[in-house]
Each structure stands twice: as structure tokens, then as C-alpha cells.
Motif scaffolding. Sequence first.
Motif, PDB file in Angstrom:
ATOM      1  N   GLU A 217       0.837  -1.208   0.000  1.00 20.35           N
ATOM      2  CA  GLU A 217       0.000   0.000   0.000  1.00 20.35           C
ATOM      3  C   GLU A 217       0.871   1.256   0.000  1.00 20.35           C
ATOM      4  O   GLU A 217       0.541   2.254  -0.658  1.00 20.35           O
ATOM      5  N   VAL A 218       1.985   1.222   0.726  1.00 20.68           N
ATOM      6  CA  VAL A 218       2.893   2.376   0.739  1.00 20.68           C
ATOM      7  C   VAL A 218       3.508   2.586  -0.634  1.00 20.68           C
ATOM      8  O   VAL A 218       3.644   3.726  -1.102  1.00 20.68           O
ATOM      9  N   ALA A 219       3.873   1.513  -1.316  1.00 17.04           N
ATOM     10  CA  ALA A 219       4.449   1.639  -2.659  1.00 17.04           C
ATOM     11  C   ALA A 219       3.457   2.259  -3.639  1.00 17.04           C
ATOM     12  O   ALA A 219       3.825   3.126  -4.449  1.00 17.04           O
ATOM     13  N   LEU A 220       2.199   1.852  -3.558  1.00 16.76           N
ATOM     14  CA  LEU A 220       1.185   2.446  -4.442  1.00 16.76           C
ATOM     15  C   LEU A 220       0.969   3.926  -4.125  1.00 16.76           C
ATOM     16  O   LEU A 220       0.785   4.744  -5.043  1.00 16.76           O
ATOM     17  N   SER A 221       1.002   4.270  -2.858  1.00 20.03           N
ATOM     18  CA  SER A 221       0.818   5.676  -2.483  1.00 20.03           C
ATOM     19  C   SER A 221       1.978   6.540  -2.966  1.00 20.03           C
ATOM     20  O   SER A 221       1.781   7.660  -3.430  1.00 20.03           O
ATOM     21  N   PHE A 222       3.197   6.014  -2.897  1.00 21.73           N
ATOM     22  CA  PHE A 222       4.354   6.773  -3.381  1.00 21.73           C
ATOM     23  C   PHE A 222       4.329   6.917  -4.900  1.00 21.73           C
ATOM     24  O   PHE A 222       4.777   7.934  -5.443  1.00 21.73           O
ATOM     25  N   ASP A 223       3.817   5.924  -5.600  1.00 19.31           N
ATOM     26  CA  ASP A 223       3.741   6.019  -7.066  1.00 19.31           C
ATOM     27  C   ASP A 223       2.814   7.142  -7.506  1.00 19.31           C
ATOM     28  O   ASP A 223       3.005   7.726  -8.580  1.00 19.31           O
ATOM     29  N   GLU A 224       1.813   7.452  -6.698  1.00 21.17           N
ATOM     30  CA  GLU A 224       0.861   8.501  -7.068  1.00 21.17           C
ATOM     31  C   GLU A 224       1.452   9.894  -6.913  1.00 21.17           C
ATOM     32  O   GLU A 224       1.115  10.797  -7.687  1.00 21.17           O
ATOM     33  N   ILE A 225       2.302  10.106  -5.941  1.00 21.78           N
ATOM     34  CA  ILE A 225       2.817  11.457  -5.658  1.00 21.78           C
ATOM     35  C   ILE A 225       4.279  11.616  -6.045  1.00 21.78           C
ATOM     36  O   ILE A 225       4.810  12.727  -5.957  1.00 21.78           O
ATOM     37  N   LEU A 226       4.925  10.542  -6.490  1.00 25.77           N
ATOM     38  CA  LEU A 226       6.370  10.568  -6.666  1.00 25.77           C
ATOM     39  C   LEU A 226       6.736  11.101  -8.029  1.00 25.77           C
ATOM     40  O   LEU A 226       6.075  10.817  -9.039  1.00 25.77           O
ATOM     41  N   GLN A 227       7.792  11.887  -8.077  1.00 25.48           N
ATOM     42  CA  GLN A 227       8.405  12.374  -9.300  1.00 25.48           C
ATOM     43  C   GLN A 227       9.877  11.972  -9.305  1.00 25.48           C
ATOM     44  O   GLN A 227      10.462  11.681  -8.249  1.00 25.48           O
ATOM     45  N   GLY A 228      10.459  11.945 -10.499  1.00 34.37           N
ATOM     46  CA  GLY A 228      11.815  11.436 -10.665  1.00 34.37           C
ATOM     47  C   GLY A 228      12.856  12.027  -9.735  1.00 34.37           C
ATOM     48  O   GLY A 228      13.550  11.294  -9.013  1.00 34.37           O
ATOM     49  N   PRO A 229      13.012  13.352  -9.671  1.00 39.63           N
ATOM     50  CA  PRO A 229      14.083  13.918  -8.835  1.00 39.63           C
ATOM     51  C   PRO A 229      13.884  13.721  -7.334  1.00 39.63           C
ATOM     52  O   PRO A 229      14.818  13.933  -6.559  1.00 39.63           O
ATOM     53  N   LEU A 230      12.695  13.303  -6.899  1.00 42.83           N
ATOM     54  CA  LEU A 230      12.415  13.198  -5.468  1.00 42.83           C
ATOM     55  C   LEU A 230      12.604  11.785  -4.925  1.00 42.83           C
ATOM     56  O   LEU A 230      12.370  11.554  -3.732  1.00 42.83           O
ATOM     57  N   ARG A 231      13.015  10.842  -5.743  1.00 47.44           N
ATOM     58  CA  ARG A 231      13.174   9.468  -5.266  1.00 47.44           C
ATOM     59  C   ARG A 231      14.286   9.360  -4.222  1.00 47.44           C
ATOM     60  O   ARG A 231      14.213   8.532  -3.316  1.00 47.44           O
ATOM     61  N   GLU A 232      15.295  10.174  -4.352  1.00 48.05           N
ATOM     62  CA  GLU A 232      16.400  10.094  -3.401  1.00 48.05           C
ATOM     63  C   GLU A 232      16.037  10.639  -2.033  1.00 48.05           C
ATOM     64  O   GLU A 232      16.758  10.412  -1.057  1.00 48.05           O
TER      65      GLU A 232
END
Length: 510
Positions: A217-232
Motif C-alpha cells: 500500500e505504501v508503494a502504491l501511495s508513493f507512485d501517485e505522488i512521486l516524481q523522478g528527482p524526489l526518489r532520493e
Amino acid sequence: MEVESNNKRATNGGGRHSTPPAESDSKESSVERELNGEIQAVELNGSGAGGGGHSNGHIKKPLPVEDGRIKRKAKRLIQRQNSGSGSPNQTNGNGAAAAGGGGAIALPLAVNGILPSPGGYVVPHRRWKNSRRSRNLNRGRGLPKKGGAGGKGVWGLPGSEALAEVYEDENDPNYDSECNDRNVELREVITEITPEEFFKLAEPIVLEYYEHGDTHEVALSFDEILQGPLREHITSILVEIAMDHKDSQREMTSVLISDLYGRVITGKDIEKGFNMLLANLPDLILDTPEAPIMLGNFMARAVADDCIPPKFVDKSEEELRHLELGEHAEQALRRADSLLHKQVWAHLDNVWGMGGPLRPVKTITKQMELLLKEYISSRDVAEAQRCLRALEVPHYHHELVYEAIVMTLESLSQTTEEAMCELLKQLDLTCLVLPAGMEQGFMRVFDDMADIVLDVPLAYIILDRFVERCNRAGFLTDKIINNVPSRGRKRFVSEGDGGHVKPATLPIRD
């Protein structure tokens, strides 16, 4: 005159009007003027309705005259009938006969443009005035004007306010040329989220994960708000939030980082996140003094989970001086390196310990015994309270009370009694052990006194003394004091009771 002769032929030859000759002569001039000035009757297809026919097919036909008045046709509605079905004796609304057997029958005249009803009743003018039906009786289907949109003073069709206006007046004071420009091309623009905004969005997700523990569930939530430069930034956010929680949440954070590896974040992203934390340690220490040790544990656990290579923490003194990370960052790297120096990394699975719900009862009991032994040797109440909180088993604190009383009975030392009484008093004052847990621990000791006395013959005497000391400290309830057991003894005949057992109504202690 020709009109006069035709009129005479029509009146005499037709035979339909039997006006006396004298009366017709007297009124001939008026009829002739109206025929020449206003009315012209045209016979279609060259056949006359009256007397004899003429070869030219165009004969001026007079209207019927009765009582000196001319009967005109109704100009609005005309009922046409076939020549075979029509009756020559049909009359109009005023009783006048129709001209010709197969011709047109004149209907009643309209009053102010409104036809009367078949019975001769004319609808009142105001009722027709308020009607929305069309006044044009020759056209249309009689539906309301404008399709129901109303007329003067009406807003229009329902829902028409939502329709876009096709025409926009440039002279309108509210006209905006920039907004109404037809040459504007609209494109989708995705705004970039700043790290501060990303932290605000990610924090509720992590706190909710601590409740349900579902990494998917956390992975799906991060996929919705995540952008490339913010993964780190994910690793740094997870560790910063975990530092403000207990060891069980830190263990869940290490598991989350391991599950997100390869799906949401990569090894390079994890390394960049730990580098951010190393650089930010001076600020983290202000809120969490043990931040370097915690960060070292997180890095060692990430290496054990194959998320980052061991060379990330295995740095020589020269490399540390070259990187200029700072004193706290070097402490964190040394902590991680010391945990990884052992050949087997299995112990890193429990680097944060095991959470209370996941730990066996025997393990918790053993740790409580170690806690009490350490307290007797050090007399550090604050350290004992910290270790008790770290166990995260508030529902099992009665076991600590039980082990403390049993250890007091087995020690046969008043010094231990004083130390245990002080510890229980502080645990009661700080509400680490609730009154229910304190009462349950004492009652368990009372129930097991028959077995304890086999190993400690003076257990009843020591228990009475310890309960009295705790009662003076003021943290025992009346239920505990009233249920303190005492060991009976055999009575002799010389004591006066003959060896008989006293009645059950008297307290055993008396």
C-alpha cells in the motif's frame, strides 16, 4: 352596365334569393359601389356557382345579399367538403345558406382574432391574453413560443445558463480579450513538488504504514505522488520520521526500505538518501541525541538486506578526512562498520530488537529479570524506566512487579527491599505500571506463596515486612493489604484453646 347585368342574372337566374324587383332596384347603386370598390369574387376553373356559364371563365360573382346586408366569407378558417358529400342546405353560424352544393362553407367570424367555440361561446379575452399559445393560427403547431423558453421577462430554458455563449460582444464592459482569445493553445503542465512539500505528503503515508504495516500500500501511495528527482528523498524522510518513534517502528522502517528497493527506489537513491542524513546529522541531534547510533543501525541493516554495498560504510580514516563529513557522521559510519565486522550478519535482523507483540513470553520475562538485576547493581531508576519502555509491552507490566517481589523474597536483604520499594513507587508515580498491573502482580505472588515458601522458609515474614514498607510509601491499594496471606502455626494445649482451630469468622492473622 356589365356588373349590373351580371348581378341581375345572378339574382334572377340562380333562384336562391327571391328579393322583389322594386327592393333590389332601390338598393342597386349601393351594391354596385361595394362590388366595384371592395369585393371581387373569382370563380375557379371557369365554372360559376350561380346561373349560366360563360366561355371566358372569369365572371364577377356577387356575394349573397339578405335584408340589405352582404354576407362575407370568413377569411381565417374555411371548411371544404367534396361535391358528393356536401349538402346544399347547410348553413353557417348565422343561419345563412352556403352558395353552391359543392362549394366552400363560411364559418363564423372571429371576434378580435379569436374564434368562438362550436356552441357559440367566445373565450374571455383575459384568459386568452395569459395563454402562452401562439396567436398565429395559420402557422405552427400551437406549441409555446421559443420551445418553452418563455418570452418577456423570462430567463430562458432550464440549463441554458450552463451553455457557452457563442457570441461575445467586444463592447461589453466585462469582455476580457485575454481570456476569450480563440488562438490560445492549452497544454497540460505538471508542476514540480519541492522537497518540503513532498515531506508533507509522505509523512501521513508513513504514519499510516505504522498502523497497518502493508508495504504494498505504501508503494502504491508513493507512485501517485512521486516524481523522478524526489526518489532520493524517500530514504531520508523514512529515517527522519522513524527516529521520533520507538524501536518497533524503526524495525518496520527498515523492512519498508528493503521492500521499496528495486520497485520504487534504487540502490543509488538509498545511498543519496543516507548521504543527506549524514550531512544533516548536526540538526537531527538537536531533536534526537542518539541520531548517529540510529543512523548507523539503519545503514548496517540496509547493507545486510543487500540494498547498498558494504563499501558505502567501509571507509578508511583518510577517506573520512577527505570527505569532511563531520564528527557525528564519522560516528555513524563507525557504528555501522562495527556491526558489519562480524562474519555472520544474522544478528542484524534484530538490530532494533523484536517488538512486544512479536516476542515470546519467556524472552520478555528473561529481559525483565536482567532489567531488575541491573537496577539492583546500579540503582538507576531512569535507566530501568527507559528499558521498560523499550520492551513495549504495557499489558505485561504485571510480570515485572511479580519478578521484583519474588527477587526481594529470595534475596533475604533489607537493602534489596528498599531498592525494590523505591522502583515500584517510581513506576507507579510515572504511570508506567498502572494500578491494575500493580495489583495483579501482588495477587499473583499471594497465590504462589505455597510454592515459594518451599524454597524460602521465611517468605511470609519477608512478605509482611515488604508489604508494610510499600504501604508506607503510599502506592498500594486496600485490596492488596487486605489479601496479604500469613502462614499459620500449630497451637499448643498450654495456650488455653486445647488445640482447637479458631472459628473461621476471625481473621487468620489474629
